[in-house]
Design a protein around this motif. Structure first.
Motif, PDB file in Angstrom:
ATOM      1  N   LYS A  99       0.842  -1.216   0.000  1.00  0.00           N
ATOM      2  CA  LYS A  99       0.000   0.000   0.000  1.00  0.00           C
ATOM      3  C   LYS A  99       0.870   1.257   0.000  1.00  0.00           C
ATOM      4  O   LYS A  99       0.499   2.288  -0.580  1.00  0.00           O
ATOM      5  CB  LYS A  99      -0.961  -0.002   1.185  1.00  0.00           C
ATOM      6  CG  LYS A  99      -0.303   0.066   2.560  1.00  0.00           C
ATOM      7  CD  LYS A  99      -1.353   0.151   3.666  1.00  0.00           C
ATOM      8  CE  LYS A  99      -0.678   0.308   5.046  1.00  0.00           C
ATOM      9  NZ  LYS A  99      -1.663   0.419   6.124  1.00  0.00           N
ATOM     10  N   ASP A 100       2.058   1.174   0.662  1.00  0.00           N
ATOM     11  CA  ASP A 100       2.973   2.324   0.661  1.00  0.00           C
ATOM     12  C   ASP A 100       3.590   2.534  -0.713  1.00  0.00           C
ATOM     13  O   ASP A 100       3.762   3.667  -1.165  1.00  0.00           O
ATOM     14  CB  ASP A 100       4.081   2.109   1.705  1.00  0.00           C
ATOM     15  CG  ASP A 100       3.531   2.017   3.122  1.00  0.00           C
ATOM     16  OD1 ASP A 100       2.572   2.758   3.420  1.00  0.00           O
ATOM     17  OD2 ASP A 100       4.044   1.204   3.923  1.00  0.00           O
ATOM     18  N   LYS A 127       0.926   4.042  -2.917  1.00  0.00           N
ATOM     19  CA  LYS A 127       0.731   5.466  -2.614  1.00  0.00           C
ATOM     20  C   LYS A 127       1.810   6.312  -3.283  1.00  0.00           C
ATOM     21  O   LYS A 127       1.528   7.357  -3.874  1.00  0.00           O
ATOM     22  CB  LYS A 127       0.755   5.676  -1.099  1.00  0.00           C
ATOM     23  CG  LYS A 127       0.392   7.091  -0.670  1.00  0.00           C
ATOM     24  CD  LYS A 127       0.349   7.194   0.845  1.00  0.00           C
ATOM     25  CE  LYS A 127       0.001   8.623   1.286  1.00  0.00           C
ATOM     26  NZ  LYS A 127      -0.013   8.758   2.760  1.00  0.00           N
ATOM     27  N   ARG A 128       3.058   5.846  -3.205  1.00  0.00           N
ATOM     28  CA  ARG A 128       4.159   6.612  -3.789  1.00  0.00           C
ATOM     29  C   ARG A 128       4.132   6.592  -5.314  1.00  0.00           C
ATOM     30  O   ARG A 128       4.562   7.540  -5.966  1.00  0.00           O
ATOM     31  CB  ARG A 128       5.498   6.094  -3.262  1.00  0.00           C
ATOM     32  CG  ARG A 128       5.702   6.429  -1.789  1.00  0.00           C
ATOM     33  CD  ARG A 128       7.032   5.958  -1.258  1.00  0.00           C
ATOM     34  NE  ARG A 128       8.153   6.656  -1.872  1.00  0.00           N
ATOM     35  CZ  ARG A 128       9.412   6.508  -1.478  1.00  0.00           C
ATOM     36  NH1 ARG A 128       9.692   5.682  -0.473  1.00  0.00           N
ATOM     37  NH2 ARG A 128      10.390   7.161  -2.076  1.00  0.00           N
TER      38      ARG A 128
END
Length: 383
Positions: free
Chosen positions: A23-24, A27-28
């Motif tokens: 998920k990180d 997001k990036r």
């Protein structure tokens, strides 16, 4: 494509090792969690810029070897932002690969003109084109490109700015760069918008300090350095800003100047610019200039640049001064004439006030009022 699969597996392992969640990553990258999962399953086509950013997320810095391999093996259209990334990060190998790949894709004729501009800029980076030919060809392109996109038009005008800098016509840059910055928001691609904006701000920094626009330059420099993503996304440009800030204080404040330059040198030592020896050469040359000017020889000089070697000997004893004149003669044989710095160094070696005055005129003709202080201070102290 087998190598791409292997690299994605290594990136995946690196992300897990650093406990960076899907998920990180999503997001990036600005995509969904599902898209990230599909990328690692090789069920989703991955673009050049997505792969480039993945290496930065996984390794903490761009992995240039992985990126070069990906660009060689990817079998889909080259996007212009990938070429801009290669230029911004001074990766000439990747830029060359991308240009060649795009040339092979003859069906993408609409992109050929901007590819030609990047090819021209690559030749300049590699020193394989004269500044006059670079300018001539970029000017012709302004009239030859049909249905020109705003990116192409701005990039061609940036070429003009680079010519003015290469030819030491500094006073021509400020108004043009300011004008182009107003047009940059018209670019739809966010990466291209940011990258072109930074290119123009660095041009303002480089030429503005020579026009003694110190407050404006410090403001531009600090604005860029204070951006949290600037170093990660544009290490080459970040370093360029450090060097420009060191130049602002080069004549007036040794400690401040060397503070910025040491930060720039630190990045060289960390291997940021292994593929660009020319940039490392410029930083070392700037370091030599500042230390020689302030007579600071606690650390050994690099003296890779002939002009700075001449500068060093010009401040020595009579035998050293003879060496300086020999080196300057070598520069004349190589370049045809001395530039404003070379003339100043010759005047220094000969202790010649008339030559000092001539060097002031040369500095003024280029619009470099900052470094014109060198011969002016010499004459002032001499009197």
């Amino acid at each position: 494509m087998e190598n791409i699969k292997k690299m994605l597996n290594i990136i995946d392992q690196e992300l897990k090792k650093k406990e960076i969640l899907r998920k990180d990553v999503a997001k990036r990258l600005g995509v969904s969690n599902g898209t990230v999962s599909n990328i690692f399953k090789q069920e989703h086509k991955i673009s050049h810029m997505t792969f480039i950013e993945l290496t930065r997320i996984a390794f903490g810095a761009y992995h240039h070897e992985f990126i070069k391999t990906f660009c060689r093996e990817a079998r889909f259209k080259v996007k212009v932002e990938a070429m801009e990334w290669a230029y911004a990060n001074s990766d000439m190998d990747v830029l060359e690969v991308l240009i060649e790949k795009d040339r092979e894709q003859e069906k993408h004729q609409e992109d050929m003109s901007i590819t030609a501009v990047y090819e021209l800029q690559l030749l300049r980076l590699k020193g394989e084109i004269t500044k006059e030919e670079f300018y001539r060809k970029s000017e012709i392109m302004k009239f030859d490109c049909k249905n020109m996109h705003i990116e192409q038009l701005i990039l061609l005008n940036i070429c003009s700015i680079y010519y003015f800098i290469d030819d030491h016509l500094y006073s021509s840059v400020w108004p043009q760069a300011k004008s182009l910055l107003i047009q940059v928001p018209r670019i739809e691609n966010p990466y291209m918008q940011v990258a072109f904006s930074i290119r123009l701000k660095i041009a303002l920094l480089y030429t503005g300090l020579r026009a003694k626009k110190y407050n404006e330059c410090v403001e531009i420099g600090n604005e860029l350095l204070n951006d949290e993503t600037f170093l990660e996304m544009f290490p080459m440009y970040y370093n360029n800003v450090l060097v420009c800030l060191s130049e602002i204080y080069a004549l007036s404040d040794y400690d401040k100047s060397i503070y910025y330059l040491n930060k720039a040198m630190g990045m060289v030592d960390e291997g940021f610019f292994e593929s660009n020896s020319g940039w490392s050469y410029r930083i070392k040359s700037t370091s030599d200039f500042i230390r020689i000017h302030h007579n600071k020889f606690e650390e050994e000089l690099f003296l890779e640049a002939l002009d700075e070697k001449a500068h060093f000997y010009a401040k020595g004893n009579s035998e050293d001064k003879k060496k300086a004149l020999e080196i300057l003669e070598e520069i004349i044989q190589q370049d045809g004439e001395l530039d404003e710095f070379g003339l100043y160094y010759k005047a220094l070696a000969l202790d010649d006030l008339d030559l000092m005055k001539q060097s002031i005129k040369l500095f003024y003709m280029t619009g470099d009022f900052h470094y014109a202080e060198l011969p002016m201070k010499y004459i002032e102290n001499y009197n």
